[in-house]
Design an enzyme around this catalytic site. Structure first.
Site, PDB file in Angstrom:
ATOM      1  N   ASN A 143       0.835  -1.207   0.000  1.00 23.79           N
ATOM      2  CA  ASN A 143       0.000   0.000   0.000  1.00 23.79           C
ATOM      3  C   ASN A 143       0.869   1.257   0.000  1.00 23.79           C
ATOM      4  O   ASN A 143       1.232   1.791   1.048  1.00 23.79           O
ATOM      5  CB  ASN A 143      -0.923  -0.005   1.228  1.00 23.79           C
ATOM      6  CG  ASN A 143      -2.053  -0.994   1.074  1.00 23.79           C
ATOM      7  OD1 ASN A 143      -2.975  -0.786   0.282  1.00 23.79           O
ATOM      8  ND2 ASN A 143      -1.987  -2.084   1.824  1.00 23.79           N
ATOM      9  N   ASP A 144       1.201   1.709  -1.189  1.00 22.12           N
ATOM     10  CA  ASP A 144       1.990   2.930  -1.380  1.00 22.12           C
ATOM     11  C   ASP A 144       1.024   4.050  -1.769  1.00 22.12           C
ATOM     12  O   ASP A 144       0.437   4.024  -2.846  1.00 22.12           O
ATOM     13  CB  ASP A 144       3.027   2.692  -2.469  1.00 22.12           C
ATOM     14  CG  ASP A 144       3.891   3.906  -2.744  1.00 22.12           C
ATOM     15  OD1 ASP A 144       3.593   4.999  -2.202  1.00 22.12           O
ATOM     16  OD2 ASP A 144       4.842   3.780  -3.523  1.00 22.12           O
TER      17      ASP A 144
END
Length: 456
Positions: free
Chosen positions: A390-391
């Site tokens: 999850n960037d």
């Protein structure tokens, strides 16, 4: 570190970007969804260091909080049930049914700040209780989603980092769908597009020939129902994260299979959980004549024939339970414990799942949320969920943490470690049990203790 260290800046209602007051949709709840009405919201969050935005991000928004609100709004276009509320229909025969009213009432977005560093969160042996204040809707029960938002996102700015905590109604979706939503939110946030790579499949699954909406012989807005299933604070416990590398998990798998002549196809995860089961049983100093049990959240998406569609958004799991004699478990070790766990998992096939759902519809029964007894463990979560990918536009998270909801002594939550193939187990126990586990050489032999985290 107490919750008073978290200061709340603002609370905003966020609606889907294409919100229209005239557009509503009804999504009826399944057996899996309805069973969770007496339980609490899911709470998981991601910790980031130094969220420095890339050039693309800076050009789109100068304010990170506004950017995340905007990203949430655009993500809700795809996951619009999370912007709705639970609702009920009362039928002439005295029964009721529960559904999601996709009315775009909105999700909640909270901006908070805390004079804490990332190291303050990661360095202590036990997870600081202040982390629980990084989540909203604490103590809220799923059936309260009639008036409470079904989704709340709290962004807490730290001195040298940021924590994004999500609380989601568990009757609307399970862990698989929770991370599907968060993966999509981060995808939109980092500016790939307004389209998500894995669109959610929003139609709910019901067994063939099942009449729906499912009729319940009670109403969730009745004062007796609300009193029976109200939130009760759990007994005192602490939380510690135990990290297992891919290499050490492989060692456990080899050991479990070598000890088990009857079946040498024990999986890595079964071996890991059996290792924990044996260690906790030792730490509890239980009577050898007692029974101990291990409850597992077993996903049912791929176990149905045909399997549920890719991206199915909702809940789809059942609880399995393995039971053993304490003395025999300690004597025979992780190979035998893993075999017991495997037998329970393998018993859930298409026929048993459908039979359970059909029987439940005939006689709906909800169980009150109770503490886990001293001889029982329970594991939820999964190391297969995409958490570290999850960037949001400033790099990957350094840690995953949960809130206080659904935590009890004996609860263990599995998450993927930061390094591919590794697994973190979030263990909730009394302090004396956690200390006994830490002093158990056989258990700690395969646990990796990281060097003290240093803030950049």
């Amino acid at each position: 570190m107490g919750c008073e260290e978290v200061r709340y800046v603002s609370t905003t209602t966020v609606r889907p970007a294409s919100h229209s007051d005239t557009t509503t949709q009804r999504i009826d709840l399944t057996v899996w969804d309805l069973m969770l009405l007496p339980h609490q919201y899911m709470q998981r969050g991601l910790l980031f260091t130094n969220p420095k935005c890339n050039k693309q991000f800076e050009q789109k928004e100068t304010n990170m909080i506004n950017h995340l609100k905007n990203s949430l709004s655009r993500t809700l276009d795809h996951f619009f049930p999370l912007a709705g509320r639970l609702a009920i229909t009362k039928h002439d025969d005295g029964t009721t049914s529960v559904y999601i009213n996709c009315n775009s009432a909105g999700a909640e977005f909270i901006h908070a700040v805390a004079d804490l560093t990332v190291a303050d969160i990661l360095v202590p042996t036990y997870v600081p209780h202040v982390v629980w204040s990084f989540f909203s809707l604490k103590g809220v029960i799923n059936h309260e989603g009639r008036s409470q938002p079904l989704l709340s996102v709290q962004v807490t700015e730290l001195i040298d980092g940021i924590f994004i905590g999500c609380s989601i109604n568990h009757s609307v979706c399970d862990g698989t769908s929770f991370w599907h939503f968060l993966n999509s939110l981060s995808e939109i946030s980092r500016g790939i597009s307004d389209y998500v790579s894995r669109p959610p499949f929003l139609k709910r699954w019901f067994p063939k020939d099942t009449d729906y909406p499912i009729h319940l012989p009670f109403s969730i807005d009745d004062e007796h129902f609300e009193e029976r299933y109200r939130y009760t604070p759990p007994p005192s416990f602490e939380v510690r994260i135990f990290h297992f590398t891919q290499e050490n998990i492989a060692r456990l798998k080899a050991k479990a299979n070598s000890e088990n002549e009857a079946d040498q196809n024990i999986s890595s995860f079964q071996a890991l959980l059996a290792h924990v089961w044996v260690a906790v049983t030792r730490a509890r100093c239980l009577d050898p004549k007692e029974e101990t049990s291990y409850r597992l959240v077993i996903g049912t998406r791929a176990r149905l024939n045909p399997p549920l569609p890719a991206g199915y958004f909702g809940s789809s799991f059942l609880i399995g339970e393995a039971t053993a004699n304490v003395g025999e478990l300690l004597e025979r070790g992780i190979g035998w414990g893993a075999l017991l766990l495997k037998k329970v998992i393998m018993s859930y096939n298409d026929a048993t799942i459908r039979s359970y759902c059909e029987s439940w519809v005939e006689k709906p029964v909800l169980q009150a949320r109770t503490g886990i007894v001293s001889s029982t463990l329970m594991t939820g979560g999964s190391p297969r969920f995409n958490m570290h990918g999850n960037d949001f536009g400033w790099g990957q998270p350094v840690a995953v943490r949960g809130g206080i909801s659904n935590k009890r002594q004996g609860k263990i939550t599995a998450t993927p470690g930061a390094v591919e193939g590794s697994v973190d187990l979030e263990a909730c126990h009394s302090l004396n049990i956690l200390k006994a586990m830490a002093n158990d050489p056989e258990f700690m032999e395969v646990v990796t203790v990281f060097p003290t985290f240093q803030s950049v």
